[in-house]
Write a protein that holds these residues in place. Structure first.
Motif, PDB file in Angstrom:
ATOM      1  N   GLY A 183       0.735  -1.193   0.005  1.00  0.00           N
ATOM      2  CA  GLY A 183       0.096   0.190   0.061  1.00  0.00           C
ATOM      3  C   GLY A 183       0.907   1.121  -0.096  1.00  0.00           C
ATOM      4  N   MET A 184       1.946   1.212   0.490  1.00  0.00           N
ATOM      5  CA  MET A 184       2.728   2.486   0.880  1.00  0.00           C
ATOM      6  C   MET A 184       3.440   2.584  -0.624  1.00  0.00           C
ATOM      7  N   VAL A 185       3.957   1.541  -1.386  1.00  0.00           N
ATOM      8  CA  VAL A 185       4.499   1.658  -2.739  1.00  0.00           C
ATOM      9  C   VAL A 185       3.549   2.335  -3.615  1.00  0.00           C
ATOM     10  N   SER A 186       2.037   2.000  -3.474  1.00  0.00           N
ATOM     11  CA  SER A 186       1.147   2.340  -4.366  1.00  0.00           C
ATOM     12  C   SER A 186       1.060   3.798  -4.413  1.00  0.00           C
ATOM     13  N   VAL A 187       1.414   4.469  -3.428  1.00  0.00           N
ATOM     14  CA  VAL A 187       1.417   6.169  -3.122  1.00  0.00           C
ATOM     15  C   VAL A 187       2.268   6.638  -4.146  1.00  0.00           C
ATOM     16  N   ASP A 188       1.931   7.538  -4.894  1.00  0.00           N
ATOM     17  CA  ASP A 188       2.698   8.144  -5.952  1.00  0.00           C
ATOM     18  C   ASP A 188       4.026   9.010  -5.084  1.00  0.00           C
ATOM     19  N   GLU A 189       5.266   8.705  -5.694  1.00  0.00           N
ATOM     20  CA  GLU A 189       6.463   9.382  -5.214  1.00  0.00           C
ATOM     21  C   GLU A 189       6.352  11.058  -4.812  1.00  0.00           C
ATOM     22  N   GLY A 190       5.890  11.528  -5.701  1.00  0.00           N
ATOM     23  CA  GLY A 190       5.659  12.740  -5.715  1.00  0.00           C
ATOM     24  C   GLY A 190       5.064  13.306  -4.294  1.00  0.00           C
ATOM     25  N   GLN A 191       4.022  12.650  -3.726  1.00  0.00           N
ATOM     26  CA  GLN A 191       3.648  12.699  -2.449  1.00  0.00           C
ATOM     27  C   GLN A 191       4.767  13.028  -1.099  1.00  0.00           C
ATOM     28  N   ARG A 192       5.399  11.939  -1.273  1.00  0.00           N
ATOM     29  CA  ARG A 192       6.561  11.932  -0.562  1.00  0.00           C
ATOM     30  C   ARG A 192       7.527  13.191  -0.731  1.00  0.00           C
ATOM     31  N   GLU A 193       7.592  13.590  -1.971  1.00  0.00           N
ATOM     32  CA  GLU A 193       8.940  14.723  -2.106  1.00  0.00           C
ATOM     33  C   GLU A 193       7.970  16.037  -1.816  1.00  0.00           C
ATOM     34  N   ALA A 194       6.859  15.888  -1.820  1.00  0.00           N
ATOM     35  CA  ALA A 194       6.229  17.193  -1.537  1.00  0.00           C
ATOM     36  C   ALA A 194       6.106  17.490  -0.010  1.00  0.00           C
ATOM     37  N   ALA A 195       6.009  16.266   0.820  1.00  0.00           N
ATOM     38  CA  ALA A 195       6.111  16.590   2.067  1.00  0.00           C
ATOM     39  C   ALA A 195       7.324  16.764   2.648  1.00  0.00           C
ATOM     40  N   TYR A 196       8.321  16.409   1.983  1.00  0.00           N
ATOM     41  CA  TYR A 196       9.935  16.675   2.256  1.00  0.00           C
ATOM     42  C   TYR A 196       9.978  18.202   2.081  1.00  0.00           C
ATOM     43  N   SER A 197       9.557  18.676   0.912  1.00  0.00           N
ATOM     44  CA  SER A 197       9.893  19.863   0.707  1.00  0.00           C
ATOM     45  C   SER A 197       9.252  20.969   1.547  1.00  0.00           C
ATOM     46  N   LEU A 198       8.188  20.310   2.230  1.00  0.00           N
ATOM     47  CA  LEU A 198       7.389  21.370   3.201  1.00  0.00           C
ATOM     48  C   LEU A 198       7.984  21.190   4.531  1.00  0.00           C
TER      49      LEU A 198
END
Length: 328
Positions: A183-198
């Motif tokens: 389930g974690m892998v199914s989430v788009d990688e951009g979500q992680r990158e956006a969270a890190y950028s914040l």
């Protein structure tokens, strides 16, 4: 040329011609033939069971609510809930370790999943039940120094119930961790990158950004694992845990009504799995709201819609005549 003007709500009569095509539904005779065959097979099976002289349905009815059976049902539910809750929490931790960039954490998590998924659950239950043969006492102290702060007999600490809980929980955590990781892998990688950028930390991103979105993928297989956990509690009979199947086996060993008691057990398992399917259905709807514009109606909504269709609607308004003709 005069143009007719209609009053509000009026409709012009539609012209009919002899060229109108009448739609004829496609005939599917094999659909009805196959339905009749299936119903005939089901009726034959039910009649065979109902008229079997070797089945004592009176025994089934007398033991379906027996006090020993009911106590086994409650213990089965308790084991299922405790094992599933603890294994779910542990599976999230293991999945986070598998996805970690730390090679030690990811390696330990991989080895855990490999070990517990690669050995049968029955073997694990027996090993935990026989833990006292390996360690006579459980000690807490400083290794290799002889200093001991606390000690207890292993069989006193790890009772059959505790051994069953440990086996089911640790085994289920290995399977559930792979579901959570998928389930974690199914989430788009951009979500992680956006969270890190914040400026969000990896743990906060995992807990508040990735995990809620992955629940849509996690919930359906986890619901199936919950039902499997409920049925796997019957394996604890090998270490004498008094759950539902064990209680039925004890009763059948005294009255020699093995088949009748198995029917009693099956009825209770079917009842419990049906109840567990209800929250799974509504959890899937809740976490699936962001992926579908229109969710399918629930069974209660379908029933209410069917009842509303049967109610007579308001009478149609009579047609309104043309009240004014405007000429050129």
């Amino acid at each position: 040329m005069a143009t007719p003007t209609l009053a509000p709500g009026a409709q012009l009569p539609q012209a009919t011609t002899d060229d109108d095509v009448e739609a004829v539904p496609l005939r599917r005779p094999w659909r009805w033939i196959s339905a009749v065959i299936v119903l005939a097979i089901v009726a034959w099976f039910v009649a065979t069971i109902a008229t079997n002289p070797n089945l004592d349905f009176g025994t089934v009815g007398s033991f379906i609510f027996d006090a020993r059976i009911i106590s086994g049902v409650w213990l089965t539910i308790l084991i299922t809930v405790v094992s599933m809750v603890v294994s779910t929490i542990l599976s999230v931790v293991i999945a986070a370790m598998r996805l970690s960039s730390n090679p030690v954490l990811s390696s330990v998590a991989w080895f855990y999943v490999w070990a517990f998924r690669g050995t049968p659950l029955l073997v694990q239950i027996v090993l935990w039940g026989y833990l006292g043969l390996l360690f006579d006492r459980v000690r807490v102290g400083i290794p290799f120094t002889g200093v001991e702060f606390w000690s207890i007999d292993t069989n006193t600490l790890v009772t059959p119930l505790v051994a069953g809980l440990l086996a089911l929980t640790l085994n289920q955590a290995a399977y559930s961790s792979e579901i959570v990781r998928a389930g974690m892998v199914s989430v788009d990688e951009g979500q992680r990158e956006a969270a890190y950028s914040l400026g969000m930390s990896p743990l906060y991103t995992f807990r508040r950004v990735l995990l809620p979105q992955a629940m849509r993928v996690i919930i359906p297989p986890m619901g199936n694992e919950l039902i499997s956990m409920l049925k796997n509690t019957s394996l604890l009979s090998v270490i004498a845990v008094l759950e539902l199947y064990t209680q039925a086996s004890i009763i059948s060993s005294s009255n020699l009504k093995q088949v009748e008691l198995l029917i009693v057990v099956s009825v209770w398992y079917l009842f419990m799995t049906s109840l567990l399917s209800i929250p799974q259905y509504y959890l899937e709807r809740r976490f699936g709201r962001g992926s579908s514009r229109n969710l399918p109606p629930t069974p209660f909504q379908r029933l209410r819609g069917a009842l509303n269709k049967r109610k007579p609607g308001p009478a149609p308004a009579p047609p309104t005549m043309i009240t004014e003709v405007v000429g050129e």
